[in-house]
Design an enzyme around this catalytic site. Structure first.
Site, PDB file in Angstrom:
ATOM      1  CB  SER A   1     134.533  -4.204 134.180  1.00  0.00           C
ATOM      2  OG  SER A   1     135.622  -3.953 135.022  1.00  0.00           O
TER       3      SER A   1
ATOM      4  CB  SER B   1     143.903  -6.833 127.971  1.00  0.00           C
ATOM      5  OG  SER B   1     144.532  -8.086 127.818  1.00  0.00           O
TER       6      SER B   1
ATOM      7  CB  SER C   1     110.509  14.487 105.454  1.00  0.00           C
ATOM      8  OG  SER C   1     111.879  14.181 105.285  1.00  0.00           O
TER       9      SER C   1
END
Length: 633
Positions: free
Chosen positions: A542, A470, A33
């Site tokens: 798409s 759209s 870590s």
């Protein structure tokens, strides 16, 4: 980088080089870590073994005053943290490799970053290592990143672990703290398959148990770190394994010579031995083994050579010459462990470039079977794999690969994944096994092909792919184009996004993962329709370039025509034929393209339509003109 042995002049260079050749080589890495002391440990190791030049030491002392975090002491981390950004931030970013040697052994050590965002660099360092030194801060104990690095080390085939319980001085050299950390790690690592785990209490800053035993830990009777590194038995992982020779390059300097260059990945080969071409299964014998220094009778693992065959067989880069009795898998479907590096998640159905030692193919993640919790090893259901995650996945490749299971051969069983659009390395994989389904599915030869079907219709097959937001007018323009083509007697079919979701894709939602699968299915259907000789009109938002690229690559020749229906989002929202923008703006519709989900506009579409102020018939005619130029079968 390191000082030459002090007795070199007395021995002579030739004697010294012979000694070095006869020493074994241990490759190891430090991991763990953040702030556990990985860089400091390597710096201390080099300093205590007197493997630093005087000018390096002077520079280190100077840099410690400027960048150091050890007060008046030398900050040994600066010896390997050489990037300016590393020194400014006090962290390790990139993998730093150092070579050093003692009287007993040669070493290549990789200092790897501890931060999660640099997990890819840790995996890189671990990929060639024999042993991992996992550091743990005595004050912190076993952390999530400690577990992650240990798990990745296990996945990458490392079988020897040094559990370096560092900063033991900061807990008063407490045996109880040491024992608790060792017990926690052993409990966690019990199923990771490590051959040895050697715990060592140490202080990298002060040198306790690094290159000599420490009086501060009288309760510890084991070896100090350097002693263990010098004596740990490292078996040759590929000893006795079958011959593998990935072909990197076909050498044709003149008409009389044809050889195959590469490095022996495992096993050995001699002049006169029989070898098999992995992908074709054809066999021949080795006629000659050529190197820059002359011909050899025999070549072994690790040697870079050019092999000349007795017969003129088709062998190219990406293929393998292998043992005829112990062949690798050759398949286009397999299961693999994947470590994901990229900020953008891995999504099933998305296409990537998969690169092995010498091969490069298009690959799709066909299934994300489960993600692995690095703390508990629990199998978690997941639809996507996010950065630093580890998962078990199934892959399908465009063409067959020759490979071994990673557990059998680390060189011929690994791969990386490349993003098709950005060319970034986004993941690394270790192949588990070929899928049996790949053996059961074969291409059926069909005599009537796509050209014959299209010729019967007096046209050339095409896929016209409409993409846009759209409400941009995709389906409207596609509908006008289909009416125009139909009037000319062309054979067409239109795939509309909404209509397909009533049937084929009714099980899919609108998450990124479902959008990717939505387009993958439609692209496959469009391919079949084009194969039937049709002109296919595909009207889908798409939104992702990678999936549109996948659709393009599925088609042949110049069949694919991308049409960008470019309408500003303000105009789409004004039109809002289905009332979707209003819902999305009110937060009632999640993952709506252009509002809460991105749209990646085409960069080089064949047709770019700007719809504002333009009649749909005019736009259809622009596409028709492009089609006409390609229409004759």
């Amino acid at each position: 980088m390191v000082a030459i042995a002090p007795d070199l002049p007395a021995k002579g260079i030739a004697d010294y080089l012979r000694e070095q050749e006869n020493k074994s080589l241990l490759r190891f890495l430090t991991c763990g870590s953040v702030d556990d002391g990985k860089s400091t440990l390597i710096g201390r190791l080099l300093y205590d073994t007197k493997l630093i030049f005087e000018d390096q030491l002077a520079a280190l002392e100077r840099d410690s005053r400027k960048h150091g975090t050890a007060g008046d002491d030398i900050d040994f981390a600066l010896l390997v943290d050489g990037l300016e950004a590393e020194r400014e931030q006090g962290i390790t970013i990139d993998v730093a490799y150092r070579f050093f040697a003692t009287d007993r052994r040669k070493f290549i050590v990789a200092d790897t970053p501890g931060h999660e965002e640099y997990t890819r660099n840790m995996a890189t360092g671990a990929s060639t290592a024999d042993l991992a030194v996992v550091l743990v801060d005595s004050r912190q104990g076993i952390l999530r990143q400690t577990r992650r690095h240990a798990y990745i080390a296990s996945l990458l085939g490392i079988r020897h672990i040094v559990l370096a319980v560092n900063k033991i001085d900061l807990v008063g050299y407490d045996l109880g703290v040491f024992d608790r950390i060792v017990e926690d790690f052993r409990s966690f690592a019990v199923d990771l398959g490590f051959a040895t785990i050697q715990p060592i209490p140490l202080s990298a800053r002060h040198g306790d148990n690094v290159t000599r035993g420490s009086e501060n830990t009288p309760w510890y009777g084991g070896p100090h770190l350097l002693e263990y590194l010098e004596t740990v038995p490292i078996e040759d992982a590929n000893l006795g394994k079958p011959f593998r020779f990935p072909v990197q390059y076909v050498s044709r300097p003149d008409l009389d010579f044809r050889g195959f260059a590469g490095q022996v990945a495992s096993g050995a080969i001699a002049v006169g031995d029989t070898v098999t071409v992995a992908k074709s299964g054809l066999s021949t014998r080795i006629k000659e083994i050529v190197t820059q220094d002359g011909s050899l009778d025999r070549a072994v693992e690790g040697q870079a050579v050019t092999l000349v065959l007795e017969d003129q067989l088709e062998v190219s880069r990406g293929n393998m010459l292998v043992s005829p009795t112990e062949r690798p898998h050759v398949a286009d479907q397999f299961q693999a462990h994947v470590i994901w590096f990229d900020a953008n998640p891995m999504i099933p159905g998305r296409s990537y470039i998969l690169r092995t030692e010498t091969d490069s193919v298009e690959a799709t993640v066909t299934a994300l079977k489960y993600e692995v919790d690095v703390n508990t090893f629990a199998h978690l259901a997941a639809k996507a794999l996010h950065m630093n995650g580890v998962a078990i996945c199934n892959f399908s490749t465009r063409s067959p690969l020759a490979f071994d299971s990673y557990s059998d051969n680390r060189i011929t069983g690994n791969f990386v994944l490349i993003d098709r659009m950005s060319n970034r390395t986004v993941g690394a994989g270790m192949i588990d096994f070929a899928l049996r389904r790949a053996e059961n599915v074969h291409w059926q030869a069909i005599e009537i092909d796509r050209k014959a079907r299209a010729a019967l219709k007096h046209q050339k097959a095409a896929v016209v792919w409409f993409t846009g937001l759209s409400g941009s007018g995709k389906s409207t323009v596609a509908n006008h184009l289909e009416k125009l083509l139909h009037a000319e007697g062309r054979h067409t079919y239109m795939l509309d996004g909404d209509n397909v979701r009533h049937g084929l894709n009714r099980d899919l939602g609108f998450t990124d993962e479902d959008r990717v699968e939505n387009i993958r299915r439609v692209a496959e259907v469009a391919k079949l329709m084009a194969d039937a000789g049709l002109i296919v009109l595909v009207s889908f938002i798409s939104p992702f370039r990678s999936e549109r690229r996948l659709a393009r690559d599925l088609m042949v020749d110049d069949e694919f025509i991308e049409v960008f229906v470019d309408t500003p989002i303000e105009e789409c929202a004004r039109r809002d034929p289905k009332g979707l923008y209003k819902k999305a703006m009110r937060g009632e519709l999640a993952n709506f393209t252009g509002i809460s989900s991105p749209y990646e506009a085409p960069e080089h579409p064949e047709v770019h339509l700007e719809t504002v102020g333009t009649d749909p018939d005019e736009l259809a005619m622009q596409i028709h003109a492009v089609l006409e130029s390609r229409m004759e079968p």
